[in-house]
Motif scaffolding. Structure first.
Motif, PDB file in Angstrom:
ATOM      1  N   ILE A   1      58.866   6.695  29.432  1.00  0.00           N
ATOM      2  CA  ILE A   1      59.144   8.128  29.270  1.00  0.00           C
ATOM      3  C   ILE A   1      57.939   8.842  28.665  1.00  0.00           C
ATOM      4  CG2 ILE A   1      60.580   9.807  28.029  1.00  0.00           C
ATOM      5  CD1 ILE A   1      62.883   7.754  28.289  1.00  0.00           C
ATOM      6  N   LEU A   2      57.279   8.202  27.688  1.00  0.00           N
ATOM      7  CA  LEU A   2      56.084   8.792  27.077  1.00  0.00           C
ATOM      8  C   LEU A   2      54.962   8.945  28.111  1.00  0.00           C
ATOM      9  CD1 LEU A   2      55.970   6.943  23.626  1.00  0.00           C
ATOM     10  CD2 LEU A   2      56.583   9.329  24.051  1.00  0.00           C
ATOM     11  N   VAL A   3      54.815   7.944  28.990  1.00  0.00           N
ATOM     12  CA  VAL A   3      53.800   8.020  30.046  1.00  0.00           C
ATOM     13  C   VAL A   3      54.131   9.161  31.004  1.00  0.00           C
ATOM     14  CG1 VAL A   3      52.796   6.817  32.040  1.00  0.00           C
ATOM     15  CG2 VAL A   3      53.149   5.593  29.891  1.00  0.00           C
ATOM     16  N   LEU A   4      55.411   9.354  31.296  1.00  0.00           N
ATOM     17  CA  LEU A   4      55.831  10.468  32.147  1.00  0.00           C
ATOM     18  C   LEU A   4      55.453  11.807  31.520  1.00  0.00           C
ATOM     19  CD1 LEU A   4      59.389   9.366  33.378  1.00  0.00           C
ATOM     20  CD2 LEU A   4      57.391   9.773  34.802  1.00  0.00           C
ATOM     21  N   PHE A   5      55.750  11.965  30.231  1.00  0.00           N
ATOM     22  CA  PHE A   5      55.405  13.211  29.540  1.00  0.00           C
ATOM     23  C   PHE A   5      53.893  13.422  29.508  1.00  0.00           C
ATOM     24  CE2 PHE A   5      59.730  13.114  27.624  1.00  0.00           C
ATOM     25  CZ  PHE A   5      60.086  14.432  27.908  1.00  0.00           C
ATOM     26  N   LEU A   6      53.151  12.336  29.303  1.00  0.00           N
ATOM     27  CA  LEU A   6      51.693  12.436  29.310  1.00  0.00           C
ATOM     28  C   LEU A   6      51.205  12.898  30.679  1.00  0.00           C
ATOM     29  CD1 LEU A   6      48.955  11.989  27.930  1.00  0.00           C
ATOM     30  CD2 LEU A   6      49.084   9.579  28.614  1.00  0.00           C
ATOM     31  N   GLY A   7      51.816  12.370  31.731  1.00  0.00           N
ATOM     32  CA  GLY A   7      51.455  12.786  33.080  1.00  0.00           C
ATOM     33  C   GLY A   7      51.744  14.259  33.321  1.00  0.00           C
ATOM     34  N   PHE A   8      52.924  14.711  32.890  1.00  0.00           N
ATOM     35  CA  PHE A   8      53.288  16.119  33.080  1.00  0.00           C
ATOM     36  C   PHE A   8      52.386  17.058  32.276  1.00  0.00           C
ATOM     37  CE2 PHE A   8      57.646  14.429  34.236  1.00  0.00           C
ATOM     38  CZ  PHE A   8      57.550  14.813  35.575  1.00  0.00           C
ATOM     39  N   SER A   9      51.827  16.550  31.175  1.00  0.00           N
ATOM     40  CA  SER A   9      50.963  17.398  30.346  1.00  0.00           C
ATOM     41  C   SER A   9      49.708  17.838  31.086  1.00  0.00           C
ATOM     42  CB  SER A   9      50.574  16.658  29.054  1.00  0.00           C
ATOM     43  OG  SER A   9      49.614  15.635  29.316  1.00  0.00           O
ATOM     44  N   PHE A  10      49.330  17.094  32.126  1.00  0.00           N
ATOM     45  CA  PHE A  10      48.152  17.478  32.908  1.00  0.00           C
ATOM     46  C   PHE A  10      48.435  18.660  33.832  1.00  0.00           C
ATOM     47  CE2 PHE A  10      46.710  13.357  31.525  1.00  0.00           C
ATOM     48  CZ  PHE A  10      45.324  13.481  31.478  1.00  0.00           C
ATOM     49  N   PHE A  11      49.715  18.975  34.005  1.00  0.00           N
ATOM     50  CA  PHE A  11      50.087  20.108  34.853  1.00  0.00           C
ATOM     51  C   PHE A  11      50.419  21.350  34.032  1.00  0.00           C
ATOM     52  CE2 PHE A  11      51.076  16.288  37.255  1.00  0.00           C
ATOM     53  CZ  PHE A  11      50.513  16.571  38.489  1.00  0.00           C
ATOM     54  N   ILE A  12      50.520  21.184  32.702  1.00  0.00           N
ATOM     55  CA  ILE A  12      50.907  22.294  31.833  1.00  0.00           C
ATOM     56  C   ILE A  12      49.674  22.840  31.134  1.00  0.00           C
ATOM     57  CG2 ILE A  12      52.300  22.988  29.855  1.00  0.00           C
ATOM     58  CD1 ILE A  12      54.168  20.614  30.542  1.00  0.00           C
ATOM     59  N   LYS A  13      49.397  24.088  31.355  1.00  0.00           N
ATOM     60  CA  LYS A  13      48.288  24.756  30.698  1.00  0.00           C
ATOM     61  C   LYS A  13      48.838  25.724  29.649  1.00  0.00           C
ATOM     62  CE  LYS A  13      45.087  22.901  33.277  1.00  0.00           C
ATOM     63  NZ  LYS A  13      44.100  21.971  32.711  1.00  0.00           N
ATOM     64  N   LEU A  14      48.392  25.537  28.422  1.00  0.00           N
ATOM     65  CA  LEU A  14      48.820  26.429  27.355  1.00  0.00           C
ATOM     66  C   LEU A  14      48.220  27.814  27.551  1.00  0.00           C
ATOM     67  CD1 LEU A  14      48.455  24.048  24.275  1.00  0.00           C
ATOM     68  CD2 LEU A  14      50.535  24.644  25.499  1.00  0.00           C
ATOM     69  N   ARG A  15      49.032  28.840  27.333  1.00  0.00           N
ATOM     70  CA  ARG A  15      48.556  30.204  27.525  1.00  0.00           C
ATOM     71  C   ARG A  15      47.504  30.582  26.500  1.00  0.00           C
ATOM     72  NH1 ARG A  15      54.128  33.600  28.808  1.00  0.00           N
ATOM     73  NH2 ARG A  15      54.653  32.500  30.770  1.00  0.00           N
ATOM     74  N   SER A  16      47.732  30.194  25.264  1.00  0.00           N
ATOM     75  CA  SER A  16      46.772  30.514  24.209  1.00  0.00           C
ATOM     76  C   SER A  16      45.872  29.316  23.974  1.00  0.00           C
ATOM     77  CB  SER A  16      47.502  30.850  22.905  1.00  0.00           C
ATOM     78  OG  SER A  16      48.288  29.766  22.501  1.00  0.00           O
ATOM     79  N   LYS A  17      44.600  29.525  24.124  1.00  0.00           N
ATOM     80  CA  LYS A  17      43.642  28.444  23.941  1.00  0.00           C
ATOM     81  C   LYS A  17      43.380  28.222  22.459  1.00  0.00           C
ATOM     82  CE  LYS A  17      41.265  29.065  28.338  1.00  0.00           C
ATOM     83  NZ  LYS A  17      39.962  29.311  28.986  1.00  0.00           N
TER      84      LYS A  17
END
Length: 278
Positions: A110-126
């Protein structure tokens, strides 16, 4: 006879496809290939692992040779990160004597899945550099700066972070019986902020070390049978050639998304193994 030829051609094609993708994202492909060999081609577990291990050696050598010509392989970081990883593997194997990894495996997946999804999520505020969690960790002494002159980039790493994350990757690999290759690329990207093409090339160089030691071990244990391994070796070698060229043609944003997709697939593979395994 015809059936055997068709099965061999299919095996080469599958090996080529997995190696092509693995060479692009720096994973190698072992985590995807072993379950296919077991479930689809009825390889015994030891033969499947041994065949993939010996196949990763020429493919990672090809990738490293070609990436070195482009100046993308960071040999210093690769060796520094690989040393604690090897130690971590022994720690993970020892921990198996005291804890049951079966239930931890689903959590890790599950942690690996979340890590994978994090590459598709861009934070609005840098975040500013000083506000980044990993940036702060990477300022711990002793810290060093690596300059990649051919590509005109530089990045910093803390000796403590190399030790910590190398041990972590190795321990998880030893604990769950998986290759740690797919963990190296996101560590170099997320923790050390290495450029994506340098991170993937360096991860493939580390597979050279892992596959060399692993192949020797499996050969001594008689887990490597070249009659079973040669189609995979051929497919992996061809995939490495194509993957390196494809990697060069892709931009960094696309590569990061492919890495994220690879991590999601790796997480799903681990979850399916947990469900299927008795």
């Amino acid at each position: 006879m015809e059936t055997e030829i068709i099965i061999t051609l299919i095996l080469i094609l599958i090996s080529f496809t997995i190696s092509l993708f693995g060479s692009v994202v720096g994973f190698g492909g072992g985590i995807f290939m072993v379950p296919i060999l077991i479930t689809v081609f009825s390889y015994p577990l030891t033969t499947a692992v041994g065949s993939v291990m010996i196949s990763l050696l020429p493919s990672s050598l090809i990738s490293t040779f070609l990436n070195r010509k482009e100046g993308y392989v960071d040999f210093k970081m690769g060796i520094l990160l690989e040393i604690p990883t090897i130690l971590g593997v022994f720690i993970g194997v020892l921990l198996l004597s005291y804890i049951t990894a079966k239930h931890l495996e689903i959590i890790f997946a599950i942690l690996v899945l979340f890590l994978g999804f994090s590459f598709f999520i861009k934070l609005r505020s840098k975040n500013k550099k000083g506000q980044s969690f990993f940036y702060k960790l990477n300022t711990l002494k002793p810290r060093y700066i690596i300059k990649n002159h051919p590509n005109h980039v530089a990045y910093r790493f803390s000796g403590w972070m190399v030790l910590l994350f190398g041990l972590m990757a190795g321990t998880l690999a030893g604990l769950f019986g998986i290759g740690g290759g797919f963990l190296k690329t996101p560590i170099m990207l997320k923790v050390f902020r290495m450029p994506v093409k340098i991170a993937t090339a360096t991860a493939l160089f580390m597979i050279v070390i892992t596959s060399t030691t692993g192949s020797l071990s499996h050969y001594v244990l008689d887990h490597i049978h070249f009659i079973s391994a040669w189609p995979i070796m051929l497919g992996f070698a061809a995939g490495a050639l194509g993957g390196q060229r494809l990697n060069l043609s892709l931009n960094s944003n696309t590569l990061e998304k492919l890495i994220g997709m690879g991590l999601v697939l790796a997480g799903l593979v681990m979850m399916s193994n947990f469900i299927i395994r008795p």
